[in-house]
Design an enzyme around this catalytic site. Structure first.
Site, short mmCIF file in Angstrom:
data_model
loop_
_atom_site.label_atom_id
_atom_site.label_comp_id
_atom_site.label_asym_id
_atom_site.label_seq_id
_atom_site.Cartn_x
_atom_site.Cartn_y
_atom_site.Cartn_z
NE ARG A 30 47.36 12.81 -24.12
CZ ARG A 30 47.20 11.94 -24.86
NH1 ARG A 30 47.35 12.48 -26.11
NH2 ARG A 30 47.19 10.68 -24.57
CB SER A 47 38.85 15.15 -24.21
OG SER A 47 39.10 15.55 -22.99
CE LYS A 48 43.18 13.18 -30.22
NZ LYS A 48 43.50 12.59 -31.37
NE ARG A 49 42.41 20.28 -24.16
CZ ARG A 49 42.99 21.30 -23.16
NH1 ARG A 49 44.01 21.25 -22.95
NH2 ARG A 49 42.02 21.77 -22.30
#
Ligand code: GLU
Length: 504
Positions: free
Chosen positions: A468, A252-254
């Protein structure tokens, strides 16, 4: 029968590494057996599909060296290869299903269906369409159609027994029909759903093997039933294991950058990315860690795919990329690749205006522009100390900005100013203070060249990754906090929309 495989991405966002991974295995499977690999664009979700996203899918797959012999941009005898251009075909086929009694009109309103689901959940049942429109007589249906009542078309699904289908890697899979919903095939806006369009196209494009991610296993019963209803043979199915984050959750891009563009912009070599994706669930017969696409093709056997969830670990990719750089690029090739990457005249020309005013000699350039040519800055909680902003607000600014920027398609200086200024107003911070955490995140320092220009040049993939990264460095966000902030974020955005006149 000749082997024909495809990938069928939906152009709704950044080109995903999962798309490249599935494309790689489809390409290797088809070509190693003398077959064709094709690309079809599944853009029936008109609200989320964009031409820009479609173009970045083409560009990033080509950058990786994954090319297709038929597709929207190259043509072919089974076109059009863009689903939005095949509407007549789907309408014709869904009508055939209704005529044969395999599909039916459903006039239930969204509110009615919502109430139905709530009642089912209150009874502890899994929400599912209850067949309420099945009992309508042909005359009833006609009357509603004549009155212009909105409708969808759903497929009939057996109530009893179970669906059995074969997966090339997993053998027989059995799913009880009770778990399968009477799937909508044609939506109220006249668009086909994924299931209808996908089955019709795979058949008409003579796809022999459907190799896709394992998240589609639960769709297989619906697809098998549709093939049966149409009287067609079903392609062989092969569900590839999902790529995972290092903690084994779904990639997931998180937790990991997932856009192929990110890897391109960070300066990875396409050969290394392909090599790494090839090792996701597959290995060379001699267990070699480093191999080319051609070597993979020459040795490909789909039966060598292991089902254990392959972990996409950027540290391992870094190591492999380093091997490729050191072992396969001579100095001259190294120089050309670096120039192709970013250190070239075009890129410098875009950056110079940001720093020209502050330069007295050329040797001042590197310290000012270093962040434009780097990966993630080295940051810690101390990097975010500020006389007015508490750590909670710092992290909130970063998270809110990440959310806001996720939805931004065109990254221009003015567009970025607009978006970020909106949130600054919404959280009641002066723009200067609001931008402090973003400056640190993007440039590694509390101030520097004009931020919006720099962000526009760096582009969404690198900027989002840096935000992030900064969020983690500033202390991270727990799941619980994220939920709470999400609510607050929705709230502040809604309030801003109610009072647009206050916008600066
Ligand atoms: N459009 C689907 C996707 O976005 C295709 C899935 C399939 O391969 O059937 O991945």
């Amino acid at each position: 029968m000749s082997v024909r495989t495809r990938i069928a991405p939906s152009p709704t966002g950044d080109p995903h590494v999962g798309t490249a991974y599935v494309a790689l295995f489809n390409l290797c499977f088809a070509r190693s057996l003398g077959g064709e690999f094709i690309l079809r664009i599944e853009d029936t979700d008109q609200t989320r599909s964009t031409v820009e996203s479609e173009q970045t899918i083409f560009d990033s797959l080509r950058w990786l060296g994954l090319d297709w012999s038929e597709g929207p941009d190259v043509g072919g005898q089974f076109g059009p290869y863009r689903q939005s251009e095949r509407m007549d075909i789907y309408h014709q086929h869904v009508t055939e299903l209704v005529d044969k009694g395999h599909a039916f009109y459903c006039f239930a309103t969204p509110k009615e269906l919502d109430d139905m689901r709530k009642e089912q959940m209150a009874r502890g049942e899994t929400p599912k369409y209850d067949g309420r429109s099945l009992g309508l007589s042909p005359a009833d249906v006609q009357e509603r159609l004549d009155d212009g009542v909105p409708y969808v078309i759903r497929m009939k699904v057996p109530e009893e027994g179970s669906c059995k289908f074969n997966d090339m890697l997993r053998g027989e899979i059995e799913i009880p029909w009770a778990q399968i919903d009477m799937q909508v095939l044609l939506k109220a806006d006249g668009m086909p759903t994924y299931h209808l369009a996908n089955v019709v196209d795979d058949h008409l494009m003579e796809i022999s093997h459907v190799i896709r991610g394992e998240e589609w296993i639960n769709s297989a019963p619906k697809h098998q039933l549709l093939y049966e209803y149409f009287g067609w043979d079903m392609p062989q199915l092969c569900h590839m294991p999902l790529l995972r984050n290092t903690d084994k959750s779904k990639l997931s891009k998180r937790k990991n950058p997932t856009s192929i563009n990110y890897y391109r912009e960070m300066g990875y070599l396409p050969e290394a990315v392909i090599n790494y994706l090839g090792r996701m669930g597959w290995s060379m017969p001699n267990e070699a860690e480093k191999f080319t696409l051609q070597e993979m093709l020459d040795n490909f056997d789909i039966n060598n795919v292991h089902l254990g969830g392959p972990v996409f670990d950027t540290e391992k990719l870094d190591w492999l990329n380093g091997c490729w750089i050191r072992e396969d690029l001579d100095d001259s090739e190294f120089a050309s690749r670096v120039a192709d990457w970013a250190i070239n005249r075009d890129n410098l020309s875009r950056m110079i205006p940001l720093i020209k005013e502050r330069v007295e000699k050329f040797s001042d350039i590197a310290p000012l522009l270093g962040f434009m040519l780097s990966g993630m800055p080295t940051l810690s909680e101390a990097s975010f100390e500020h006389k007015k902003l508490e750590n909670d607000m710092i992290r909130r600014v970063l998270q809110y900005s990440a959310w806001r920027l996720d939805g931004l398609r065109h990254w221009t200086r003015d567009g970025l100013y607009n978006e970020l200024n909106q949130i600054a107003l919404a959280v009641d911070l002066k723009l200067k203070d609001f931008l402090f955490p973003l400056f640190v995140a993007v440039t590694g320092a509390p101030s520097g060249p004009p931020l919006f220009d720099a962000m526009a040049i760096l582009g969404p993939d690198l900027v989002r990754a840096r935000i992030r990264h900064a969020l983690q460095a500033a202390g991270g966000v727990s799941k619980k906090q994220l939920k709470k902030w999400d609510k607050e974020y929705q709230q502040v955005c809604a309030n801003r929309e109610k009072h647009p006149e206050e916008q600066a």
